[in-house]
Design a protein around this motif. Structure first.
Motif, PDB file in Angstrom:
ATOM      1  N   ALA A  35      -9.498  -8.804   5.544  1.00  0.00           N
ATOM      2  CA  ALA A  35      -8.296  -8.353   4.501  1.00  0.00           C
ATOM      3  C   ALA A  35      -7.966  -9.571   3.640  1.00  0.00           C
ATOM      4  O   ALA A  35      -7.638  -9.216   2.339  1.00  0.00           O
ATOM      5  CB  ALA A  35      -6.939  -8.357   5.490  1.00  0.00           C
ATOM      6  N   ALA A  36      -8.272 -10.673   4.036  1.00  0.00           N
ATOM      7  CA  ALA A  36      -8.044 -11.880   2.902  1.00  0.00           C
ATOM      8  C   ALA A  36      -8.925 -11.698   1.941  1.00  0.00           C
ATOM      9  O   ALA A  36      -8.658 -11.880   0.764  1.00  0.00           O
ATOM     10  CB  ALA A  36      -8.362 -13.296   3.844  1.00  0.00           C
ATOM     11  N   GLY A  37     -10.345 -11.498   2.135  1.00  0.00           N
ATOM     12  CA  GLY A  37     -11.120 -11.096   1.037  1.00  0.00           C
ATOM     13  C   GLY A  37     -10.959 -10.124   0.236  1.00  0.00           C
ATOM     14  O   GLY A  37     -11.031  -9.940  -0.970  1.00  0.00           O
ATOM     15  N   ALA A  38     -10.284  -8.686   1.113  1.00  0.00           N
ATOM     16  CA  ALA A  38     -10.294  -7.661   0.047  1.00  0.00           C
ATOM     17  C   ALA A  38      -8.897  -7.828  -0.882  1.00  0.00           C
ATOM     18  O   ALA A  38      -9.138  -7.250  -1.956  1.00  0.00           O
ATOM     19  CB  ALA A  38     -10.011  -6.466   1.055  1.00  0.00           C
ATOM     20  N   TYR A  39      -7.950  -8.410  -0.286  1.00  0.00           N
ATOM     21  CA  TYR A  39      -6.787  -8.312  -1.105  1.00  0.00           C
ATOM     22  C   TYR A  39      -6.976  -9.706  -2.257  1.00  0.00           C
ATOM     23  O   TYR A  39      -6.304  -9.384  -3.324  1.00  0.00           O
ATOM     24  CB  TYR A  39      -5.609  -8.836  -0.139  1.00  0.00           C
ATOM     25  CG  TYR A  39      -4.938  -7.569   0.112  1.00  0.00           C
ATOM     26  CD1 TYR A  39      -3.705  -7.272  -0.556  1.00  0.00           C
ATOM     27  CD2 TYR A  39      -5.369  -6.842   1.158  1.00  0.00           C
ATOM     28  CE1 TYR A  39      -2.834  -6.189  -0.184  1.00  0.00           C
ATOM     29  CE2 TYR A  39      -4.459  -5.707   1.458  1.00  0.00           C
ATOM     30  CZ  TYR A  39      -3.450  -5.180   0.950  1.00  0.00           C
ATOM     31  OH  TYR A  39      -2.710  -4.137   1.264  1.00  0.00           O
ATOM     32  N   GLY A  40      -7.794 -10.620  -1.677  1.00  0.00           N
ATOM     33  CA  GLY A  40      -8.154 -11.962  -2.934  1.00  0.00           C
ATOM     34  C   GLY A  40      -8.694 -11.044  -4.119  1.00  0.00           C
ATOM     35  O   GLY A  40      -8.497 -11.376  -4.917  1.00  0.00           O
TER      36      GLY A  40
END
Length: 363
Positions: A65-70
């Protein structure tokens, strides 16, 4: 020559298969293969922590999620502005588009690595079930934050998600458009299939090389006996943080690719169930063994789609009283229980080294 021949034969077979795949498979099967590719990347990255280092993390969807949203927030907010700035500087369009993709990957992977380091800090004092609870809490905290960071300042757009996200460009080749190659009409899903195939190959090769490096041997020493590893001079603190950071980085990169492929993401795509499925892939395939983890990811990613053809007739046999999605979950759980009873170490467990061979029975 004997060591080079099998990989060479496998590469030729893979290229031949990919040459004819677009002509024999419909887009639905390519979507399933893309899902399999994402899950293989996530599973082998979690295997760095759970398999090689012997820690127990069940919050891997949080790193995704951190990678996708970033990457999504960067692409939607700054992507077009950066592309315009590069065009004003007379940078060729293919180079500018490749730079945008590279920045997205670095941003998503780097952000996930930071979170991995922060989550890895408790592993210095916790292990086993206690560490699992911490990582579980991290995954849920990320999802709750993404759901609620839409007021008073809108950062993540809350439960409505982020979209539309621009399709990926690989040095001038737009993944979201149809292309004609060697007389073949290539739809967008096939373009993404080859991109995700590249991601899987790179991830597996890096993890394979890590396993056989000094870092990998240090991880396995910590897994077998952390006190003995520390006594032998291994910096267990840094090695465990490195495992969490690298595993999170691969998870973040998978999230970047997932966001670019879906072109729309919501917090519910990174729920606790997703984290549990990734852990199940590692355990079911064979924890600590890369080929086994790949088999586990392949099985659990493709099984729900295969069981569509089983759940439908069963639903008809019960006059529609049982929902097809519930039947699929029931069949998946039953299959996992049967496999773990028959193969408690996984479908393809890691070979055991260092054990004495059984002595022949005396007459």
């Amino acid at each position: 020559m004997k060591r080079v021949l099998p990989p060479l034969v496998a590469l030729v077979a893979l290229l031949a298969l990919n040459r004819f795949l677009p002509t024999v498979l419909n887009p639905y099967y390519f979507q399933v293969l893309i899902l399999v590719g994402i899950n293989i990347t996530l599973a082998v990255s979690l295997n760095l922590v759970n398999g090689f280092t012997g820690q127990f993390s069940i919050g891997h969807a949080g790193f995704m999620a951190a990678g996708a949203y970033g990457s999504a927030m960067f692409t939607v907010t700054w992507g077009q502005k950066l592309a315009a700035a590069l065009a004003a500087a007379h940078v060729p369009a293919p180079v500018a588009q490749g730079a945008l993709l590279l920045v997205s990957l670095l941003l998503g992977g780097g952000l996930a690595a930071i979170f991995g380091y922060l989550v890895g800090l408790p592993s210095l004092r916790l292990r086993g079930d206690y560490l699992a609870i911490v990582t579980l809490g991290f995954g849920e905290i990320i999802r709750v934050f993404l759901n609620n960071l839409d007021h008073p300042i809108n950062i993540t757009n809350g439960p409505k998600g982020i979209g539309p996200i621009d399709s990926m460009h690989v040095f001038g080749f737009e993944m979201g458009k149809r292309h004609e190659l060697f007389g073949l009409d290539i739809p967008p899903v096939v373009n993404y299939y080859f991109l995700f195939l590249t991601l899987v190959i790179v991830s597996v090769v890096i993890c394979y090389r890590l396993e056989r490096s000094r870092i990998g041997r240090a991880w396995m020493a910590i897994r077998e006996d952390e006190i003995a590893a520390k006594a032998m001079g291994i910096n267990t603190r840094n090695m465990k943080l490195l495992a969490f950071g690298m595993g999170a980085t691969f998870g973040g990169v998978a999230g970047v690719m997932f966001a670019g492929y879906q072109s729309f993401i919501t917090p519910e795509a990174f729920s606790l169930q997703e984290s549990i499925m990734i852990v199940a892939m590692v355990v079911l395939g064979g924890i600590g063994h890369i080929p086994g983890v790949i088999v586990g990811a392949l099985l659990l990613a493709a099984l729900p789609e295969v069981l569509r053809y089983v759940a439908g007739p069963l639903q008809a046999a019960t006059d529609g009283r049982l929902d097809a999605s519930i039947l699929r979950q029931l069949l998946i759980a039953t299959a996992m229980i049967v496999i773990m009873l028959l193969r408690p170490r996984g479908l393809w467990p890691s070979p055991e080294h260092g054990k004495a061979a059984p002595t022949p029975a005396s007459k």
